[in-house]
Design a protein around this motif. Structure first.
Motif, short mmCIF file in Angstrom:
data_model
loop_
_atom_site.label_atom_id
_atom_site.label_comp_id
_atom_site.label_asym_id
_atom_site.label_seq_id
_atom_site.Cartn_x
_atom_site.Cartn_y
_atom_site.Cartn_z
N ALA A 261 0.72 -1.57 -0.07
CA ALA A 261 0.37 0.00 0.29
C ALA A 261 1.22 1.41 0.34
O ALA A 261 0.62 1.91 -0.83
N VAL A 262 1.67 1.09 1.18
CA VAL A 262 3.08 2.54 0.65
C VAL A 262 3.45 2.56 -0.29
O VAL A 262 3.62 3.43 -0.59
N ILE A 263 4.05 1.74 -0.89
CA ILE A 263 4.75 1.72 -1.49
C ILE A 263 4.09 1.58 -3.46
O ILE A 263 4.01 2.87 -4.32
N THR A 264 2.64 1.57 -3.45
CA THR A 264 2.29 2.42 -4.85
C THR A 264 1.01 3.08 -4.57
O THR A 264 1.00 3.63 -5.79
N ALA A 265 1.43 3.24 -3.53
CA ALA A 265 -0.22 4.61 -3.22
C ALA A 265 1.31 5.84 -3.31
O ALA A 265 0.59 7.14 -4.24
N GLY A 266 2.35 5.59 -3.32
CA GLY A 266 3.59 6.85 -3.39
C GLY A 266 4.28 6.60 -4.64
O GLY A 266 3.64 7.92 -4.97
N SER A 267 3.86 5.65 -4.56
CA SER A 267 3.91 5.73 -6.78
C SER A 267 2.91 6.35 -7.63
O SER A 267 3.13 7.12 -8.55
N ALA A 268 1.71 5.74 -7.37
CA ALA A 268 0.99 6.40 -7.90
C ALA A 268 0.50 8.16 -7.92
O ALA A 268 0.32 8.46 -8.53
N GLU A 269 0.36 8.93 -6.26
CA GLU A 269 0.60 10.13 -6.12
C GLU A 269 1.96 10.44 -6.86
O GLU A 269 1.65 11.62 -7.92
N LYS A 270 2.81 10.05 -7.37
CA LYS A 270 4.21 10.66 -8.60
C LYS A 270 3.62 10.84 -9.23
O LYS A 270 3.82 11.28 -10.79
N ILE A 271 2.72 9.36 -10.64
CA ILE A 271 2.51 9.41 -11.07
C ILE A 271 0.92 9.89 -11.72
O ILE A 271 1.05 10.84 -13.02
N ILE A 272 0.58 10.13 -11.53
CA ILE A 272 -0.83 11.25 -11.21
C ILE A 272 0.00 12.99 -11.14
O ILE A 272 -0.63 13.86 -11.46
N ASP A 273 0.87 13.45 -9.76
CA ASP A 273 1.82 13.92 -10.27
C ASP A 273 0.31 14.92 -9.12
O ASP A 273 0.26 16.30 -9.31
N PRO B 38 -5.68 11.60 16.34
CA PRO B 38 -4.24 12.86 15.57
C PRO B 38 -4.76 12.18 13.94
O PRO B 38 -3.67 12.81 13.06
N ILE B 39 -5.88 11.14 14.24
CA ILE B 39 -5.62 11.21 11.82
C ILE B 39 -5.47 12.40 10.89
O ILE B 39 -5.26 12.38 10.44
N ASN B 40 -6.58 14.23 11.76
CA ASN B 40 -6.20 14.85 10.89
C ASN B 40 -4.89 15.34 10.69
O ASN B 40 -4.26 15.76 10.21
N ASN C 291 3.76 13.17 4.30
CA ASN C 291 3.20 12.90 3.21
C ASN C 291 4.52 11.83 2.20
O ASN C 291 4.54 11.22 3.18
N GLY C 292 4.09 12.10 0.84
CA GLY C 292 4.39 10.51 -0.01
C GLY C 292 3.03 9.58 0.35
O GLY C 292 1.95 9.34 0.94
N GLY C 293 3.88 8.65 -0.45
CA GLY C 293 2.96 7.28 0.07
C GLY C 293 2.93 6.82 1.80
O GLY C 293 1.10 5.79 1.51
N LEU C 294 3.44 6.32 2.75
CA LEU C 294 2.94 6.76 3.97
C LEU C 294 2.31 7.36 4.60
O LEU C 294 1.47 7.12 5.45
N GLY C 295 2.37 8.95 3.98
CA GLY C 295 1.06 9.58 4.67
C GLY C 295 -0.29 9.20 4.23
O GLY C 295 -1.49 9.14 4.66
#
Length: 151
Positions: free
Chosen positions: A55-67, A113-115, A122-126
């Motif tokens: 999830a962390v890897i693909t979410a972070g990658s998708a964020e970069k791909i979509i910009d 603390p969710i908010n 930031n990134g996939g971890l965020g």
């Protein structure tokens, strides 16, 4: 590789549905939970850990791909968050419905603390961690309900 990352990050396309992609992603977690909850405890933990890392890897990658920061089409975070909400909960319809409602409540309202995590990491971890924490909140409440009401 981008296509694979996007397929996983979007819940195999559910994130592209026009209304409430996060809800669709959350629903995809239910059959996954029904399978992994039957695993021996060690394998269950390994499965959750592996899904978290993916999830962390693909979410972070998708964020970069979509910009775009935390794009709505990414629903893998809802999937792992929902799996956390259902941690060690038997795959009974009532439990899964309660878990679904509680997870969506915490994921949408984002109490502290969710908010804080949602705004600061930031990134996939965020992208993933605010949903994991929402899942923890939902899990605690769900476990309490199950124990108090002896469901």
């Amino acid at each position: 590789m981008d296509r694979i990352f996007m397929a996983i990050a979007t819940g195999f396309g559910l994130g592209y549905l026009p209304k409430a992609p996060g809800t669709w992603g959350t629903l995809l977690a239910l059959p996954i939970h029904a399978v992994i909850v039957r695993l021996p405890l060690e394998q269950y933990w390994i499965a959750l850990g592996a899904i978290f890392v993916v999830a962390v890897i693909t979410a972070g990658s998708a964020e970069k791909i979509i910009d775009h920061k935390d794009p709505a089409v990414v629903v893998i975070d809802e999937i792992i968050g929902m799996l956390v909400a259902l941690y060690l909960v038997p795959a009974k319809p009532l439990y899964m419905i309660l878990g679904f409602g509680l997870f969506r409540l915490f994921d949408i309202t984002k109490p502290f603390p969710i908010n804080w995590v949602d705004r600061r990491i930031n990134g996939g971890l965020g992208i993933v961690m605010d949903d994991v924490i929402a899942g923890i909140f939902a899990c605690v409440v769900l476990q309490g309900i199950i124990r108090l009401l002896i469901l």
